[in-house]
Design a protein around this motif. Structure first.
Motif, PDB file in Angstrom:
ATOM      1  N   VAL A 123       0.836  -1.203   0.000  1.00 13.05           N
ATOM      2  CA  VAL A 123       0.000   0.000   0.000  1.00 13.05           C
ATOM      3  C   VAL A 123       0.871   1.253   0.000  1.00 13.05           C
ATOM      4  CG1 VAL A 123      -1.772   1.308   1.220  1.00 13.05           C
ATOM      5  CG2 VAL A 123      -1.868  -1.186   1.201  1.00 13.05           C
ATOM      6  N   GLN A 124       1.908   1.239   0.818  1.00 19.03           N
ATOM      7  CA  GLN A 124       2.797   2.401   0.897  1.00 19.03           C
ATOM      8  C   GLN A 124       3.514   2.643  -0.430  1.00 19.03           C
ATOM      9  OE1 GLN A 124       5.270   1.568   4.314  1.00 19.03           O
ATOM     10  NE2 GLN A 124       3.771   2.366   5.754  1.00 19.03           N
ATOM     11  N   GLN A 125       3.877   1.560  -1.119  1.00 22.32           N
ATOM     12  CA  GLN A 125       4.533   1.710  -2.417  1.00 22.32           C
ATOM     13  C   GLN A 125       3.566   2.316  -3.430  1.00 22.32           C
ATOM     14  OE1 GLN A 125       7.863   1.200  -3.522  1.00 22.32           O
ATOM     15  NE2 GLN A 125       6.864   2.428  -5.108  1.00 22.32           N
ATOM     16  N   ASP A 126       2.324   1.865  -3.426  1.00 26.27           N
ATOM     17  CA  ASP A 126       1.349   2.429  -4.350  1.00 26.27           C
ATOM     18  C   ASP A 126       1.046   3.881  -3.999  1.00 26.27           C
ATOM     19  OD1 ASP A 126       0.799   0.650  -6.417  1.00 26.27           O
ATOM     20  OD2 ASP A 126      -0.543  -0.554  -5.195  1.00 26.27           O
ATOM     21  N   THR A 127       1.105   4.233  -2.724  1.00 24.91           N
ATOM     22  CA  THR A 127       0.915   5.626  -2.323  1.00 24.91           C
ATOM     23  C   THR A 127       2.043   6.486  -2.880  1.00 24.91           C
ATOM     24  OG1 THR A 127      -0.226   4.959  -0.298  1.00 24.91           O
ATOM     25  CG2 THR A 127       0.651   7.198  -0.373  1.00 24.91           C
ATOM     26  N   GLN A 128       3.260   5.974  -2.844  1.00 24.87           N
ATOM     27  CA  GLN A 128       4.381   6.698  -3.443  1.00 24.87           C
ATOM     28  C   GLN A 128       4.189   6.850  -4.949  1.00 24.87           C
ATOM     29  OE1 GLN A 128       6.921   8.294  -1.819  1.00 24.87           O
ATOM     30  NE2 GLN A 128       5.665   7.736  -0.047  1.00 24.87           N
ATOM     31  N   ASN A 129       3.599   5.844  -5.576  1.00 27.44           N
ATOM     32  CA  ASN A 129       3.308   5.942  -7.003  1.00 27.44           C
ATOM     33  C   ASN A 129       2.272   7.035  -7.279  1.00 27.44           C
ATOM     34  OD1 ASN A 129       5.045   3.792  -7.494  1.00 27.44           O
ATOM     35  ND2 ASN A 129       3.418   2.258  -7.461  1.00 27.44           N
ATOM     36  N   VAL A 130       1.281   7.152  -6.386  1.00 23.78           N
ATOM     37  CA  VAL A 130       0.279   8.214  -6.514  1.00 23.78           C
ATOM     38  C   VAL A 130       0.951   9.580  -6.378  1.00 23.78           C
ATOM     39  CG1 VAL A 130      -1.747   9.288  -5.462  1.00 23.78           C
ATOM     40  CG2 VAL A 130      -1.651   6.802  -5.706  1.00 23.78           C
ATOM     41  N   ILE A 131       1.863   9.695  -5.431  1.00 22.11           N
ATOM     42  CA  ILE A 131       2.570  10.966  -5.212  1.00 22.11           C
ATOM     43  C   ILE A 131       3.387  11.346  -6.443  1.00 22.11           C
ATOM     44  CG2 ILE A 131       4.405  12.059  -3.867  1.00 22.11           C
ATOM     45  CD1 ILE A 131       3.395  10.435  -1.444  1.00 22.11           C
ATOM     46  N   ALA A 132       4.076  10.359  -7.024  1.00 23.69           N
ATOM     47  CA  ALA A 132       4.878  10.623  -8.230  1.00 23.69           C
ATOM     48  C   ALA A 132       3.978  11.036  -9.388  1.00 23.69           C
ATOM     49  CB  ALA A 132       5.686   9.385  -8.602  1.00 23.69           C
ATOM     50  N   ARG A 133       2.842  10.353  -9.528  1.00 19.48           N
ATOM     51  CA  ARG A 133       1.907  10.694 -10.601  1.00 19.48           C
ATOM     52  C   ARG A 133       1.340  12.087 -10.404  1.00 19.48           C
ATOM     53  NH1 ARG A 133       1.547   9.770 -15.760  1.00 19.48           N
ATOM     54  NH2 ARG A 133      -0.535   9.379 -16.566  1.00 19.48           N
ATOM     55  N   THR A 134       1.068  12.449  -9.152  1.00 21.91           N
ATOM     56  CA  THR A 134       0.535  13.771  -8.834  1.00 21.91           C
ATOM     57  C   THR A 134       1.522  14.864  -9.217  1.00 21.91           C
ATOM     58  OG1 THR A 134      -0.832  12.908  -7.024  1.00 21.91           O
ATOM     59  CG2 THR A 134      -0.297  15.261  -6.975  1.00 21.91           C
ATOM     60  N   ALA A 135       2.800  14.625  -8.964  1.00 21.73           N
ATOM     61  CA  ALA A 135       3.822  15.613  -9.309  1.00 21.73           C
ATOM     62  C   ALA A 135       3.839  15.879 -10.817  1.00 21.73           C
ATOM     63  CB  ALA A 135       5.197  15.137  -8.841  1.00 21.73           C
ATOM     64  N   THR A 136       3.734  14.811 -11.604  1.00 20.83           N
ATOM     65  CA  THR A 136       3.685  14.963 -13.058  1.00 20.83           C
ATOM     66  C   THR A 136       2.401  15.680 -13.473  1.00 20.83           C
ATOM     67  OG1 THR A 136       4.977  12.948 -13.419  1.00 20.83           O
ATOM     68  CG2 THR A 136       3.650  13.725 -15.261  1.00 20.83           C
ATOM     69  N   ALA A 137       1.289  15.265 -12.888  1.00 18.43           N
ATOM     70  CA  ALA A 137      -0.003  15.870 -13.226  1.00 18.43           C
ATOM     71  C   ALA A 137      -0.014  17.359 -12.923  1.00 18.43           C
ATOM     72  CB  ALA A 137      -1.119  15.174 -12.451  1.00 18.43           C
ATOM     73  N   GLN A 138       0.595  17.750 -11.818  1.00 24.57           N
ATOM     74  CA  GLN A 138       0.612  19.161 -11.432  1.00 24.57           C
ATOM     75  C   GLN A 138       1.363  20.009 -12.458  1.00 24.57           C
ATOM     76  OE1 GLN A 138       2.240  18.667  -7.466  1.00 24.57           O
ATOM     77  NE2 GLN A 138       0.244  18.970  -6.514  1.00 24.57           N
ATOM     78  N   GLN A 139       2.422  19.460 -13.030  1.00 21.96           N
ATOM     79  CA  GLN A 139       3.154  20.182 -14.077  1.00 21.96           C
ATOM     80  C   GLN A 139       2.261  20.414 -15.294  1.00 21.96           C
ATOM     81  OE1 GLN A 139       6.616  17.801 -14.908  1.00 21.96           O
ATOM     82  NE2 GLN A 139       7.414  17.950 -12.830  1.00 21.96           N
ATOM     83  N   VAL A 140       1.567  19.350 -15.705  1.00 21.77           N
ATOM     84  CA  VAL A 140       0.686  19.449 -16.867  1.00 21.77           C
ATOM     85  C   VAL A 140      -0.482  20.392 -16.582  1.00 21.77           C
ATOM     86  CG1 VAL A 140      -0.864  18.158 -18.394  1.00 21.77           C
ATOM     87  CG2 VAL A 140       1.319  17.151 -17.689  1.00 21.77           C
ATOM     88  N   ILE A 141      -1.073  20.262 -15.399  1.00 25.35           N
ATOM     89  CA  ILE A 141      -2.212  21.111 -15.022  1.00 25.35           C
ATOM     90  C   ILE A 141      -1.809  22.579 -15.000  1.00 25.35           C
ATOM     91  CG2 ILE A 141      -3.724  21.728 -13.082  1.00 25.35           C
ATOM     92  CD1 ILE A 141      -3.887  18.702 -12.452  1.00 25.35           C
TER      93      ILE A 141
END
Length: 243
Positions: A123-141
């Motif tokens: 679960v913690q690893q997938d949470t880190q994946n969400v955080i990484a995806r969010t960082a990319t999404a924020q750049q695009v947004i």
């Protein structure tokens, strides 16, 4: 049913699963290659974090699991059926569903405490994946918000290049669609983890279950935070009507 027949049956199921997984992966790849329309921002499709939530659980692990299962079937493993299931869980994790995930973890770890510790790490690893995806999404947004603001200024000053603006809006719509798909798959993963936790909880409450619950809560919070940012972008985009 004899043990040999049960093993043969499991192996047949593994072959069927492998074939369907591989076909799913190939079909998905083929459809994307045949799509001539402009897709979402490359940062959402080609980055290191793009693989984690871009597809449904079944699609995401299709090729990896299929190859692993076929490798087991062709190997000299004494228990090909067990090998095949292990290959599936290595490639798919909870993405293939709570029952599948829990069955495999129970076959690996008889001790509930150890099993829950492993799940918590997942679960913690997938949470880190969400955080990484969010960082990319924020750049695009951020970039899309800048484009929307410029279109609004051009409309107000009567300097709008309509064709260019329509292209930009279409690209922004693609980005929103991609991010919403990611969010759906993120929520699905969190939901499956919660189902596993509930099934383990039925065996008795423990400190490990509480830790898993907290980790799932943190994952859901990160997903909700990204959802708000995507919703805000959608609201800004929806305020523009080019006519």
């Amino acid at each position: 049913m004899s043990r040999s027949l049960r093993t043969r049956f499991k192996l047949q199921i593994a072959f069927i699963l492998a074939g369907s997984l591989l076909l799913s992966g190939c079909a998905n790849t083929g459809s994307s290659m045949l799509d001539n329309d402009a897709g979402p921002d490359p940062r959402l499709t080609q980055g290191n974090d793009a693989q984690f939530f871009s597809k449904s659980g079944y699609q995401a692990c299709a090729v990896g699991a299929g190859i692993g299962i076929l490798s087991c079937a062709l190997s000299n493993s004494n228990n090909k059926a067990v090998c095949a299931v292990a290959a599936g869980i290595a490639a798919c994790g909870v993405a293939m569903g709570a029952n599948y995930y829990l069955d495999q973890r129970r076959s690996e770890y008889a001790d509930t405490s150890t099993r829950l510790q492993k799940m918590n790490a997942d679960v913690q690893q997938d949470t880190q994946n969400v955080i990484a995806r969010t960082a990319t999404a924020q750049q695009v947004i951020k970039d899309d918000q800048a484009r929307i603001a410029q279109i609004k200024r051009d409309m107000a000053n009567k300097k709008l290049d309509k064709a260019r603006a329509q292209t930009q809006i279409a690209e922004i719509d693609q980005n929103i669609a991609r991010l919403r798909k990611d969010l759906t798959n993120m929520r699905n993963k969190a939901t499956e983890y919660a189902k596993v936790a509930d099934m383990e909880r039925a065996q008795g409450s423990s400190a490990e279950i509480k830790q898993v619950d907290m980790s799932i809560m943190k994952m859901n919070a990160k997903v909700a935070s990204l959802q708000k940012e995507v919703d805000a972008l959608y609201s800004q985009r929806s305020a523009i009507t080019l006519g």
